[in-house]
Motif scaffolding. Sequence first.
Motif, PDB file in Angstrom:
ATOM      1  N   THR A 140      -6.604  -3.849   8.163  1.00 21.66           N
ATOM      2  CA  THR A 140      -7.304  -5.109   7.060  1.00 21.66           C
ATOM      3  C   THR A 140      -7.480  -4.572   5.549  1.00 21.66           C
ATOM      4  OG1 THR A 140      -9.338  -4.554   7.998  1.00 21.66           O
ATOM      5  CG2 THR A 140      -8.442  -6.554   8.574  1.00 21.66           C
TER       6      THR A 140
ATOM      7  N   TYR B 216       4.929 -20.335  -1.308  1.00 20.70           N
ATOM      8  CA  TYR B 216       3.202 -19.151  -0.939  1.00 20.70           C
ATOM      9  C   TYR B 216       2.906 -19.807   0.494  1.00 20.70           C
ATOM     10  CZ  TYR B 216      -0.854 -17.297   0.497  1.00 20.70           C
ATOM     11  OH  TYR B 216      -1.236 -16.434   1.504  1.00 20.70           O
TER      12      TYR B 216
ATOM     13  N   SER C 214      -4.153  -7.231   6.248  1.00 15.90           N
ATOM     14  CA  SER C 214      -2.944  -6.284   5.688  1.00 15.90           C
ATOM     15  C   SER C 214      -1.460  -6.514   5.938  1.00 15.90           C
ATOM     16  CB  SER C 214      -3.229  -4.580   5.270  1.00 15.90           C
ATOM     17  OG  SER C 214      -3.313  -4.682   5.965  1.00 15.90           O
ATOM     18  N   ARG C 215      -1.400  -6.718   6.944  1.00 17.83           N
ATOM     19  CA  ARG C 215      -0.210  -7.622   8.178  1.00 17.83           C
ATOM     20  C   ARG C 215       0.036  -9.018   9.378  1.00 17.83           C
ATOM     21  NH1 ARG C 215      -0.106  -1.386  10.658  1.00 17.83           N
ATOM     22  NH2 ARG C 215       1.884  -0.573   9.414  1.00 17.83           N
TER      23      ARG C 215
ATOM     24  N   THR D 158      -1.700 -13.943   7.457  1.00 19.79           N
ATOM     25  CA  THR D 158      -0.025 -12.956   7.038  1.00 19.79           C
ATOM     26  C   THR D 158      -0.795 -12.165   6.034  1.00 19.79           C
ATOM     27  OG1 THR D 158      -0.457 -15.080   6.017  1.00 19.79           O
ATOM     28  CG2 THR D 158       1.135 -15.157   8.143  1.00 19.79           C
ATOM     29  N   PRO D 159       0.175 -11.380   5.558  1.00 18.39           N
ATOM     30  CA  PRO D 159      -1.097 -10.502   4.566  1.00 18.39           C
ATOM     31  C   PRO D 159      -0.873 -10.968   3.224  1.00 18.39           C
ATOM     32  CG  PRO D 159       1.710  -9.497   5.222  1.00 18.39           C
ATOM     33  CD  PRO D 159       1.282 -10.930   6.481  1.00 18.39           C
ATOM     34  N   GLY D 160      -2.711 -10.986   3.093  1.00 16.59           N
ATOM     35  CA  GLY D 160      -2.924 -11.556   2.079  1.00 16.59           C
ATOM     36  C   GLY D 160      -3.874 -12.691   2.516  1.00 16.59           C
ATOM     37  N   ASP D 161      -4.357 -12.741   3.372  1.00 18.18           N
ATOM     38  CA  ASP D 161      -4.970 -13.903   4.236  1.00 18.18           C
ATOM     39  C   ASP D 161      -6.430 -13.619   4.171  1.00 18.18           C
ATOM     40  OD1 ASP D 161      -3.191 -15.908   4.177  1.00 18.18           O
ATOM     41  OD2 ASP D 161      -2.837 -15.801   6.511  1.00 18.18           O
TER      42      ASP D 161
ATOM     43  N   MET E  47       0.724  -4.727   3.707  1.00 16.93           N
ATOM     44  CA  MET E  47       0.823  -5.462   2.278  1.00 16.93           C
ATOM     45  C   MET E  47      -0.778  -5.874   1.575  1.00 16.93           C
ATOM     46  SD  MET E  47       4.494  -7.823   3.214  1.00 16.93           S
ATOM     47  CE  MET E  47       4.323  -7.776   0.888  1.00 16.93           C
ATOM     48  N   LYS E  48      -0.944  -5.938   0.791  1.00 15.58           N
ATOM     49  CA  LYS E  48      -2.349  -6.741  -0.097  1.00 15.58           C
ATOM     50  C   LYS E  48      -2.063  -7.768  -0.299  1.00 15.58           C
ATOM     51  CE  LYS E  48      -3.275  -2.664  -3.320  1.00 15.58           C
ATOM     52  NZ  LYS E  48      -2.429  -1.660  -4.056  1.00 15.58           N
ATOM     53  N   ASP E  49      -1.092  -8.521  -0.142  1.00 22.43           N
ATOM     54  CA  ASP E  49      -0.886  -9.651  -0.273  1.00 22.43           C
ATOM     55  C   ASP E  49       0.988 -10.119   0.141  1.00 22.43           C
ATOM     56  OD1 ASP E  49      -0.782 -12.126  -0.765  1.00 22.43           O
ATOM     57  OD2 ASP E  49      -2.307 -12.681  -2.675  1.00 22.43           O
ATOM     58  N   LEU E  50       1.352 -11.713   0.142  1.00 26.44           N
ATOM     59  CA  LEU E  50       2.379 -11.378  -0.026  1.00 26.44           C
ATOM     60  C   LEU E  50       2.579 -11.778  -2.044  1.00 26.44           C
ATOM     61  CD1 LEU E  50       2.962 -13.825   3.114  1.00 26.44           C
ATOM     62  CD2 LEU E  50       3.628 -12.023   2.498  1.00 26.44           C
TER      63      LEU E  50
ATOM     64  N   PHE F  70       0.893  -1.269   0.224  1.00 22.15           N
ATOM     65  CA  PHE F  70      -0.060   0.142  -0.317  1.00 22.15           C
ATOM     66  C   PHE F  70       1.394   0.714   0.143  1.00 22.15           C
ATOM     67  CE2 PHE F  70      -2.837  -2.895   1.285  1.00 22.15           C
ATOM     68  CZ  PHE F  70      -3.878  -2.956   0.840  1.00 22.15           C
TER      69      PHE F  70
ATOM     70  N   ASN G 232      -3.087 -14.552  -3.264  1.00 25.32           N
ATOM     71  CA  ASN G 232      -4.726 -14.416  -3.198  1.00 25.32           C
ATOM     72  C   ASN G 232      -5.731 -13.772  -3.737  1.00 25.32           C
ATOM     73  OD1 ASN G 232      -4.857 -16.067  -0.084  1.00 25.32           O
ATOM     74  ND2 ASN G 232      -2.866 -14.408   0.377  1.00 25.32           N
TER      75      ASN G 232
ATOM     76  N   LEU H  91       6.666 -17.131   7.935  1.00 26.22           N
ATOM     77  CA  LEU H  91       6.136 -16.113   8.865  1.00 26.22           C
ATOM     78  C   LEU H  91       5.511 -16.503   9.643  1.00 26.22           C
ATOM     79  CD1 LEU H  91       6.855 -13.294   7.538  1.00 26.22           C
ATOM     80  CD2 LEU H  91       4.516 -13.312   6.816  1.00 26.22           C
TER      81      LEU H  91
ATOM     82  N   TYR I 261      -9.343  -8.457   3.697  1.00 24.93           N
ATOM     83  CA  TYR I 261      -8.087  -8.917   3.635  1.00 24.93           C
ATOM     84  C   TYR I 261      -7.164  -8.850   4.645  1.00 24.93           C
ATOM     85  CZ  TYR I 261      -9.128 -10.407  -1.181  1.00 24.93           C
ATOM     86  OH  TYR I 261      -9.925 -11.326  -2.691  1.00 24.93           O
TER      87      TYR I 261
END
Lengths: 244, 234
Positions: free
Chosen positions: B28, A225, B38-39, B12-15, A153-156, A112, A192, A232, B36
Motif C-alpha cells: 500500500t 477503468y 499498490s498491488r 486492485t492497484p489504485g483502490d 503501481m500507484k494506480d491503473l 513505483f 483514482n 482483473l 491506496y
Amino acid sequence: MSQKNNKLIDKKGLRLDGRKPDELRPIKIEVGILSNADGSAYIEQGKNKILAAIYGPKEVHPKHLALPDRMILRCRYHMAPFSVQERKSPAPSRREIELSKVIREALEPAIFLEYYPRTSIDVFVEVLQADGGTRCASITAAALALADAGIPMKDLVAACAAGKVDDTIVLDLMDTEDKIGKADVPVALMPNLNAITLLQMDGILSLEEFEKAVNLALEGCRKIYAMQKEALKAKYVNVKEVEE
Amino acid sequence: MPTYFERRQIVTPGDLIAEGDYVAGENTYKENNKIYASRIGLVEYENKKVNVVALRAFYIPRVGDTVIGTVVEIGFNGWMVDISAPYQAILRASNVLSRPFRPQKDDLSQVLDVGDLVVAKIVSYDRTRNPQLSVGEPGLGKVTRGQIMKITPTKIPRVIGRKGSMISMIKQETGCHILLGLNGVILITGKSLEDERLAMMAIRKIEEESHTRGLTDRITQMIREEKGKKGGEK
C-alpha cells in the motif's frame, strides 16, 4: 474529403456502426492469458484485438542502460503484418516507434520505478487486428498486464479517445472516423489519482470543442477503468471464498 | 477515519482503502493522508496498519532468507545465481570452499557448474548491490537429488500453514523431506518418485486453492485417497 462530410453521422444522430456519439465500442478484457510471460492481458475493443505481455522486473541487458536510482521501462508497440487491410511490413515503422514511446510515457507515472533500481520492465504490445484507437487500447491492456505481473503501481491506467466527426464530438473513434473525421484526442487517465498521463491531439478543434472532447474522453476512461477492474478481479473469483 | 473495504476484500492497484490516521503497510502507499493499494490482493487491517496480501508478486531478497537458486554464470572468484528475484545473487568461491581460494589451482566448475541448484542463505542485500549468498551452514549447499517445483513466492506462507501445520502434515503423510525456498522454489526429496509426486501434487493444490477454507483437512484427505489408490494397484 470535404465532400464526404456529414456522412459519418446519420439523420438520427447515430454513427456508422450505429453507436450514439458518447457510446464506447463493445469491450472484452482478459487478464493473465499467457503462461510464459510474467504478466499479460488481452483486449478487444470493437474490431481491435490487442495482446500485451510483460517481463520483469529483471536485470537490465545491455547493462549500461541500467539506472542506479530507478528501474527502466521499455516498451514495444508492434502491429502484426495481418493487423490491417494491406499487409504491413513487420519491421518497426516510424509510427510504431513513436507509439512505443507514447505508451511508455503513459505507463511510467503509474509505476513505483524507484522501488527496484538497476532493473528493467519490458512491455510488449502486439496489435493483432487494428481498427483505430489502438494506442489507447494498448495502454489499457498494458496497465493490466503490469498489475497481473505483481508490479507495485500507484494506480491503473485507462485510456480512451474522443474526437470530432462531421460537427459532433464523439467518443472512441474507430478507423474510418479517425481517418475522415476532423480531430482525434487520445487521453490516458489514472482514475483514482485523477491524473492524465497521455494527451494528444490530431486535427483542429476550437477551445470549447477541445474541452468537450477531453471531458468526454475522461468519461470514457472511467468507464473503461471499471471494466479493467472487473477483468482483473475475474481472474481471482475463486478467491472470494476466504480462509478465516 | 473511514475505511472503504472490509477485511479480506479484493483490491486492485489504485483502490482507495482508508482515509485518515492509518499507517501504510505492505503493498500500500500513502498520499494526502489516504491509503491506496499498490498491488492486487486482499485487504488486512492490523490496528492502525493497512496491509494488502498480494495475489501476484515476485520475490524480493531479504537478509536471512533461505532460497534455492540455479547457477547461471561462473565468474573469476564465484558464481552468479538466479534466485528468481529481480537481482541475480553472488556466491563467493571462498565461502563454498571454506579455505582460501586459489584462482590458479581451483577449478570452480568442478565445485558448482552452470545449471546446478544450490540451497543458500542470503547474507547481505540492499538495493544498491546484488544479494550475496552463503552456504556455510548445515543443510545448505548443492542439491544432489529430489524434485524441484516453483510456486508464487507469496504463497509460501500458505504452504507452511499456521505454525507449520500444513507443511508438517505433508511431510508426515508423504514421508518426504521438503525444503521451502522463500523465493518460491521448493525442493522435495522422498524415498520414491511416487512419494515425491504426491507431495508435489499437494503443494500444487495448495497454490491453486490457497485462499479457501479448511484446506489442510482437504489436502490430508487427498493425499490419503491417492495413497489408497496406489496401494490398491500394487
